[in-house]
Design an enzyme around this catalytic site. Structure first.
Site, PDB file in Angstrom:
ATOM      1  N   ASP A  75       0.616  -1.200  -0.193  1.00 35.26           N
ATOM      2  CA  ASP A  75       0.022  -0.015  -0.007  1.00 35.26           C
ATOM      3  C   ASP A  75       1.061   1.539   0.018  1.00 35.26           C
ATOM      4  O   ASP A  75       0.793   2.060   0.811  1.00 35.26           O
ATOM      5  CB  ASP A  75      -1.062  -0.035   1.222  1.00 35.26           C
ATOM      6  CG  ASP A  75      -1.949   1.028   1.199  1.00 35.26           C
ATOM      7  OD1 ASP A  75      -2.282   1.460  -0.011  1.00 35.26           O
ATOM      8  OD2 ASP A  75      -2.384   1.506   2.066  1.00 35.26           O
ATOM      9  N   GLU A 101       1.241  -3.131  -5.127  1.00 35.42           N
ATOM     10  CA  GLU A 101       0.619  -1.913  -5.018  1.00 35.42           C
ATOM     11  C   GLU A 101       1.959  -0.888  -4.417  1.00 35.42           C
ATOM     12  O   GLU A 101       1.913  -0.249  -3.193  1.00 35.42           O
ATOM     13  CB  GLU A 101      -0.422  -1.624  -3.865  1.00 35.42           C
ATOM     14  CG  GLU A 101      -1.198  -0.316  -4.318  1.00 35.42           C
ATOM     15  CD  GLU A 101      -2.630  -0.653  -3.249  1.00 35.42           C
ATOM     16  OE1 GLU A 101      -3.370   0.420  -3.463  1.00 35.42           O
ATOM     17  OE2 GLU A 101      -3.025  -1.838  -2.803  1.00 35.42           O
ATOM     18  N   TYR A 176      -0.551  -7.943  -8.949  1.00 33.15           N
ATOM     19  CA  TYR A 176      -1.712  -7.157  -8.343  1.00 33.15           C
ATOM     20  C   TYR A 176      -2.647  -7.068  -9.465  1.00 33.15           C
ATOM     21  O   TYR A 176      -2.854  -6.261 -10.316  1.00 33.15           O
ATOM     22  CB  TYR A 176      -0.928  -5.705  -8.017  1.00 33.15           C
ATOM     23  CG  TYR A 176      -1.763  -4.653  -7.466  1.00 33.15           C
ATOM     24  CD1 TYR A 176      -2.656  -4.943  -6.397  1.00 33.15           C
ATOM     25  CD2 TYR A 176      -1.718  -3.438  -7.930  1.00 33.15           C
ATOM     26  CE1 TYR A 176      -3.527  -4.242  -6.001  1.00 33.15           C
ATOM     27  CE2 TYR A 176      -2.793  -2.542  -7.273  1.00 33.15           C
ATOM     28  CZ  TYR A 176      -3.492  -2.728  -6.218  1.00 33.15           C
ATOM     29  OH  TYR A 176      -4.304  -1.986  -5.929  1.00 33.15           O
ATOM     30  N   ASP A 215      -1.838 -10.007  -4.379  1.00 36.12           N
ATOM     31  CA  ASP A 215      -3.059  -9.536  -4.020  1.00 36.12           C
ATOM     32  C   ASP A 215      -4.083  -9.554  -5.299  1.00 36.12           C
ATOM     33  O   ASP A 215      -3.906  -9.163  -6.352  1.00 36.12           O
ATOM     34  CB  ASP A 215      -3.147  -7.919  -3.662  1.00 36.12           C
ATOM     35  CG  ASP A 215      -4.383  -7.339  -3.421  1.00 36.12           C
ATOM     36  OD1 ASP A 215      -5.210  -8.093  -3.473  1.00 36.12           O
ATOM     37  OD2 ASP A 215      -4.529  -6.137  -3.130  1.00 36.12           O
ATOM     38  N   ASN A 217      -7.258  -9.738  -5.063  1.00 34.02           N
ATOM     39  CA  ASN A 217      -8.412  -8.965  -5.162  1.00 34.02           C
ATOM     40  C   ASN A 217      -9.741  -9.521  -5.435  1.00 34.02           C
ATOM     41  O   ASN A 217     -10.597  -9.183  -6.068  1.00 34.02           O
ATOM     42  CB  ASN A 217      -8.273  -7.803  -6.263  1.00 34.02           C
ATOM     43  CG  ASN A 217      -7.932  -6.347  -5.693  1.00 34.02           C
ATOM     44  OD1 ASN A 217      -8.527  -6.128  -4.668  1.00 34.02           O
ATOM     45  ND2 ASN A 217      -7.428  -5.657  -6.138  1.00 34.02           N
ATOM     46  N   ASP A 287      -5.019 -12.056  -0.508  1.00 33.32           N
ATOM     47  CA  ASP A 287      -3.559 -12.267  -0.858  1.00 33.32           C
ATOM     48  C   ASP A 287      -3.383 -14.008  -0.927  1.00 33.32           C
ATOM     49  O   ASP A 287      -3.920 -14.611   0.309  1.00 33.32           O
ATOM     50  CB  ASP A 287      -2.821 -11.611   0.183  1.00 33.32           C
ATOM     51  CG  ASP A 287      -2.926 -10.198   0.081  1.00 33.32           C
ATOM     52  OD1 ASP A 287      -2.083  -9.557  -0.678  1.00 33.32           O
ATOM     53  OD2 ASP A 287      -3.855  -9.741   0.840  1.00 33.32           O
ATOM     54  N   ASP A 312      -2.156  -1.925   4.970  1.00 33.95           N
ATOM     55  CA  ASP A 312      -3.746  -2.358   5.314  1.00 33.95           C
ATOM     56  C   ASP A 312      -3.708  -3.781   4.963  1.00 33.95           C
ATOM     57  O   ASP A 312      -4.701  -4.509   5.226  1.00 33.95           O
ATOM     58  CB  ASP A 312      -4.764  -1.592   4.682  1.00 33.95           C
ATOM     59  CG  ASP A 312      -4.471  -1.480   3.156  1.00 33.95           C
ATOM     60  OD1 ASP A 312      -3.260  -1.896   2.488  1.00 33.95           O
ATOM     61  OD2 ASP A 312      -5.128  -0.763   2.477  1.00 33.95           O
ATOM     62  N   HIS A 313      -2.842  -4.520   4.243  1.00 32.11           N
ATOM     63  CA  HIS A 313      -2.471  -5.981   4.236  1.00 32.11           C
ATOM     64  C   HIS A 313      -1.474  -6.437   5.081  1.00 32.11           C
ATOM     65  O   HIS A 313      -0.662  -5.575   5.328  1.00 32.11           O
ATOM     66  CB  HIS A 313      -2.047  -6.225   2.703  1.00 32.11           C
ATOM     67  CG  HIS A 313      -3.157  -5.754   1.743  1.00 32.11           C
ATOM     68  ND1 HIS A 313      -4.018  -6.753   0.989  1.00 32.11           N
ATOM     69  CD2 HIS A 313      -3.698  -4.796   1.278  1.00 32.11           C
ATOM     70  CE1 HIS A 313      -4.727  -6.427   0.099  1.00 32.11           C
ATOM     71  NE2 HIS A 313      -4.604  -5.015   0.327  1.00 32.11           N
TER      72      HIS A 313
END
Length: 322
Positions: A75, A101, A176, A215, A217, A287, A312-313
Site C-alpha cells: 500500500d 501496490e 496485483y 493481491d 483482489n 492475498d 492495510d494488508h
C-alpha cells in the site's frame, strides 16, 4: 532495479474504503458494537482473532523446505519503508520477496530498498504516466534464469501488474490483480483480465509448474471474509470475481492456504484502516499463493503473518521443498 517500460494508467484501485466501510457496518452488528449494543440490547463480544500456527518445514513426503517466498501488498512502498516494513522482511528473510501496490516510480525508490545487499536481483514494474498508482516488485537472493513483465496484452500490461521470474524448476509470478472498483465500474474489465490472466498462467504451466502470489483482489468463499452477506455486490466478492477464481483453480491450480487449512475461518490478509477493523479482525483474505497441481507434493506450509504491521494488508509466506 531492472524494470518494465510501461506507460499508462487507470483510475485508482477504488472501493477499498467502501468495501471496508460496508464490512464495518455489518461488523458493528455482529460484534455487538453497533446501535443495538448502544441501546443496551447486546453486550460487546471480543473479536475472534487468527493465530498463525508454527511453520511446517517438511512436505508430506518428508522433504525439507528449501524455498521461502514472501508476498506483501505494501500500500505504498515509501510509506511502508517508513513504517519499518523492511525490518520485518529482514527477520523473515525470504529467498524471494514479492511486493504489490508499490505506488512508486523508479526514480523515487527509497535508498533503503535499492541498497539492500540481501537481494542483489531486483525487478520493478509500474505505471510511468501516473505517480502513486499500482506497481509490483520482485527481490531475489538468487538470480532467475529469465524475467518478463506483463502477460503479453497491452491493455493489461500498461498498468504494471505482473512480473514473472523463471527458475530451474518453476515459474514465480507476482501479480496485483485489478480491482473492480467502486460501483463495480471496472467489473467488465476485471472479467476480461481474469480470462486473459488464466490463459497466460495455463500457457506457463505447460512449460513448467508455477507459483502465483500476490493481491488477487478476491475473497473466494464466504469463509474468506468476515461479512459475506453484506458484501455480495461489492468489489472483491461479486459472483463474477469469485467464479473467475474458481475457473482458475479448475484450470489446474490450487489455493495453497485452503489446501492445508480448508476449514480455517477468521484468517484474513486485508483490513480497512477505518473503525478499528484490524483490531476487531473484520477483514478479507485477498492475498494468495496459488500453485500448479504438480507442485503440491512440494508444499510445506502457507502462512498468514497477520501480526506484521506497515500496510492495510499483512504479508503471506510460502514454504516449498523445491
Amino acid at each position: 532495479f531492472q524494470r518494465a517500460c510501461v506507460c499508462a494508467s487507470r483510475l485508482p484501485p477504488g472501493n477499498m474504503s467502501k468495501r471496508g466501510k460496508k464490512n464495518e457496518e455489518v461488523a458493528d452488528s455482529d460484534n455487538g458494537t453497533g446501535p443495538a449494543a448502544k441501546k443496551g440490547k447486546k453486550e460487546a463480544e471480543p473479536p475472534i482473532l487468527y493465530e498463525d500456527p508454527p511453520d511446517k518445514l517438511t512436505s508430506k513426503d518428508g522433504r525439507a523446505a528449501g524455498l521461502k517466498i514472501t508476498s506483501w501488498n505494501v500500500d505504498g512502498l515509501r510509506a511502508w519503508v517508513k513504517k519499518k516494513g523492511l525490518d520485518w522482511v529482514r527477520e523473515e528473510s525470504p529467498d524471494v520477496l514479492c511486493l504489490q501496490e508499490t505506488k512508486c516510480a523508479e526514480k523515487a525508490l527509497p535508498g533503503e530498498i535499492t541498497s539492500m545487499p540481501e537481494y542483489p536481483h531486483k525487478y520493478w514494474a509500474g505505471s510511468e504516466d501516473k505517480e502513486g498508482y499500482s506497481g509490483v516488485a520482485m527481490l531475489c537472493k538468487t538470480e532467475p534464469i529469465n524475467v518478463t513483465y506483463g502477460i503479453g496484452k497491452e491493455e493489461h500490461d500498461k498498468e504494471g501488474r505482473v512480473i514473472t521470474a523463471e527458475f530451474p524448476n518453476y515459474f514465480l509470478v507476482t501479480a496485483y490483480v485489478p480491482n473492480a472498483s467502486r460501483g463495480l465500474v471496472r467489473l467488465d474489465y476485471r472479467k476480461t483480465w481474469d480470462v486473459d490472466f488464466r490463459a497466460y498462467l495455463s500457457d506457463l504451466d505447460k512449460r513448467k509448474p508455477l507459483i502465483l502470489c500476490g493481491d488477487l483482489n478476491v475473497a473466494h468463499q464466504e469463509i474468506d471474509l468476515k461479512n459475506p452477506k453484506g458484501n455480495r455486490k461489492n468489489a472483491g466478492f461479486t459472483p463474477e470475481e469469485r467464479e473467475g477464481f474458481t475457473q482458475l483453480l479448475d484450470a489446474g491450480f490450487v489455493d495453497s492456504f485452503r489446501e492445508l487449512y480448508p476449514d480455517q475461518a477468521y484468517a484474513y490478509t486485508f483490513w480497512t484502516y477505518m473503525m478499528n477493523a484490524r483490531g476487531k479482525n473484520v477483514g478479507w483474505r485477498l492475498d494468495y499463493f496459488v500453485l500448479s497441481k504438480a507442485l503440491l507434493p512440494s508444499l510445506c506450509d502457507s502462512k498468514i503473518r497477520n501480526t506484521a504491521m506497515g500496510s492495510d494488508h499483512c504479508p503471506i509466506t510460502l514454504h516449498m521443498a523445491v
